[in-house]
Design a protein around this motif. Structure first.
Motif, PDB file in Angstrom:
ATOM      1  N   MET A 112    -111.963 -26.748 -43.609  1.00  0.00           N
ATOM      2  CA  MET A 112    -110.536 -27.063 -43.549  1.00  0.00           C
ATOM      3  C   MET A 112    -109.800 -26.145 -42.564  1.00  0.00           C
ATOM      4  O   MET A 112    -108.572 -26.055 -42.600  1.00  0.00           O
ATOM      5  N   ALA A 113    -110.554 -25.474 -41.691  1.00  0.00           N
ATOM      6  CA  ALA A 113    -109.982 -24.599 -40.663  1.00  0.00           C
ATOM      7  C   ALA A 113    -109.038 -23.561 -41.261  1.00  0.00           C
ATOM      8  O   ALA A 113    -107.918 -23.356 -40.804  1.00  0.00           O
ATOM      9  N   MET A 114    -109.533 -22.928 -42.304  1.00  0.00           N
ATOM     10  CA  MET A 114    -108.759 -21.867 -42.965  1.00  0.00           C
ATOM     11  C   MET A 114    -109.578 -20.574 -42.932  1.00  0.00           C
ATOM     12  O   MET A 114    -110.785 -20.612 -42.681  1.00  0.00           O
ATOM     13  N   PRO A 115    -108.959 -19.422 -43.218  1.00  0.00           N
ATOM     14  CA  PRO A 115    -109.715 -18.159 -43.143  1.00  0.00           C
ATOM     15  C   PRO A 115    -110.683 -18.026 -44.315  1.00  0.00           C
ATOM     16  O   PRO A 115    -110.408 -18.510 -45.415  1.00  0.00           O
ATOM     17  N   GLU A 116    -111.821 -17.364 -44.059  1.00  0.00           N
ATOM     18  CA  GLU A 116    -112.819 -17.156 -45.123  1.00  0.00           C
ATOM     19  C   GLU A 116    -112.459 -15.888 -45.901  1.00  0.00           C
ATOM     20  O   GLU A 116    -112.422 -14.802 -45.327  1.00  0.00           O
ATOM     21  N   LEU A 117    -112.220 -16.061 -47.201  1.00  0.00           N
ATOM     22  CA  LEU A 117    -111.953 -14.900 -48.052  1.00  0.00           C
ATOM     23  C   LEU A 117    -113.289 -14.210 -48.341  1.00  0.00           C
ATOM     24  O   LEU A 117    -114.232 -14.870 -48.790  1.00  0.00           O
TER      25      LEU A 117
END
Ligand code: PLP
Ligand code: COI
Length: 372
Positions: A112-117
């Motif tokens: 989803m093109a979000m940062p990896e926690l």
């Protein structure tokens, strides 16, 4: 980046000054249902392109304030997880395979093109919230504390020219019974979604993102309109191959007694890779029940039930635990699985899995993560 240079994520603690009074909490814990009661606190953590992860907090549970132009409200850029904390007979509180959920959360973020926690921060958030709200972990051995980590894109802009430049991670907790439990385990009925598609290869089906569920509600409504509990999704190409259910994976039981074996649809790219599914694929063979991944069409499902080759079918997932499926219906008719009641293989696997989760059985796989 050199690991020693990655800044540690920290969470400031702000305990609620108005926690739910113990007698009200005790009442709420009597019959919590699923996902309707929430604990006193939540965890929040922000991310931005310029600051990375920052502003971690454990704070009182409460509403969010969002600008009406916030990206998630328009484009659904969101991911979530679901896992549970259990109060074991010894009094110890544990979470089940949180590292597996952390890894799936990162995979969903990439899609989803979000940062990896980082996994450590995901698990740390869970440890913090469960420890703070430990009195909300049910004592009733049929209930547990459902944990819902999620992340939304908070960029304030209506353009879709670039992925999010800011995100908000949150973790909330909800004391819960199983989604289908009303005291005892009952077999559910399922509706074949022949007219809708949940996910196609290359799409978002294997990510745990809100849009998959939004797209599934019309099919779920059709199931309800046809007196069924849940919808079963078929493959997008041929509408023939069984994939999964609205919020759980499926297993088929072939044969019975010492000859029983189980099979679950393979991960073709459009199914959610369930952690319960993965656990059963590892657990069942150790109990003498061979387990494979494969493919089954609707016609094969029906014929297998009619010939008696398929003896049981069950759904599995964090919220659903292991739930027997008794009836199948679709636009062109329906059939019964076995005698339509919970079967012995299903109930044995349920007993073994919940046994590990609640500490009634040994945990040779190291799945149980001690919190307190
Ligand atoms: N499939 C879907 C669509 C789900 O939402 C879930 C629930 O998380 C599952 C399968 C089962 O996954 P898990 O066992 O990790 O809960
Ligand atoms: C879970 O089991 O965690 C799920 O995601 C099911 C949920 C959508 C109710």
């Amino acid at each position: 980046m050199n690991a020693s240079l990655i800044p540690t994520i920290t969470f400031d603690l702000h305990a609620s000054e108005q926690p739910v009074p113990p007698e009200v909490r005790a009442n709420l814990l009597e019959a919590p249902g699923f996902g309707q009661v929430f604990t006193d606190h939540m965890v929040s953590l922000r991310w931005s392109t310029d600051r990375g992860w920052h502003d971690g907090k454990l704070e009182p549970y409460g509403p969010l304030v969002l600008d009406p132009a916030t990206a998630v409200l328009h484009y659904g850029q969101e991911i979530f997880e679901g896992l549970k904390a259990y109060r074991q007979e010894s009094g110890q509180i544990v979470a089940f395979r949180p590292e597996a959920n952390a890894a799936r959360f990162r995979r969903s973020a990439v899609r989803m093109a979000m940062p990896e926690l980082p996994d450590e921060a995901f698990v740390q958030a869970i440890e913090l919230l469960v420890t703070q709200d430990r009195d909300w972990v049910p004592v009733n051995p049929e209930h547990s504390l459902y944990l819902r980590p999620f992340m939304v894109a908070t960029t304030v802009a209506l353009g879709v020219g670039r992925p999010a430049n800011s995100c908000l991670f949150l973790l909330i907790a909800s004391p819960s019974a199983g989604v289908f439990s009303g005291g005892s385990v009952r077999a559910v009925s399922v509706w074949l979604a022949e007219g809708y598609t949940r996910a196609a290869k290359g799409g978002t089906g294997e990510a745990k993102t809100g849009g998959n569920y939004a797209a599934a509600f019309a099919g779920q409504q059709q199931a309800i309109d046809n007196d069924c509990d849940q919808v079963v999704w078929l493959d997008a190409n041929e509408h023939r191959w069984v994939e999964e259910m609205g919020g759980m994976n499926l297993f088929f039981v072939y044969g019975s007694g010492a000859g029983a074996r189980i099979m679950t649809p393979a991960l073709t790219g459009s199914l959610l890779p369930g952690i319960t599914r993965d656990s059963l694929l590892r657990l069942a063979p150790d109990l003498g029940i061979p387990a494979t991944e494969g493919a089954i069409s609707v016609d094969q499902w029906r014929a297998g039930c009619e010939s008696g080759e398929i003896t049981e079918v069950f759904a599995c997932g964090t919220a659903a635990v292991i739930t027997p499926v008794g009836q199948v219906k679709g636009a062109s008719g329906g059939w019964t699985i076995g005698d339509g009641q919970p079967g012995p293989v299903t109930m044995r696997l349920r007993e073994e899995l919940t046994g590990i989760q609640f500490g009634r059985r040994p945990d040779p796989y190291g799945w149980v993560h001690k919190i307190i």
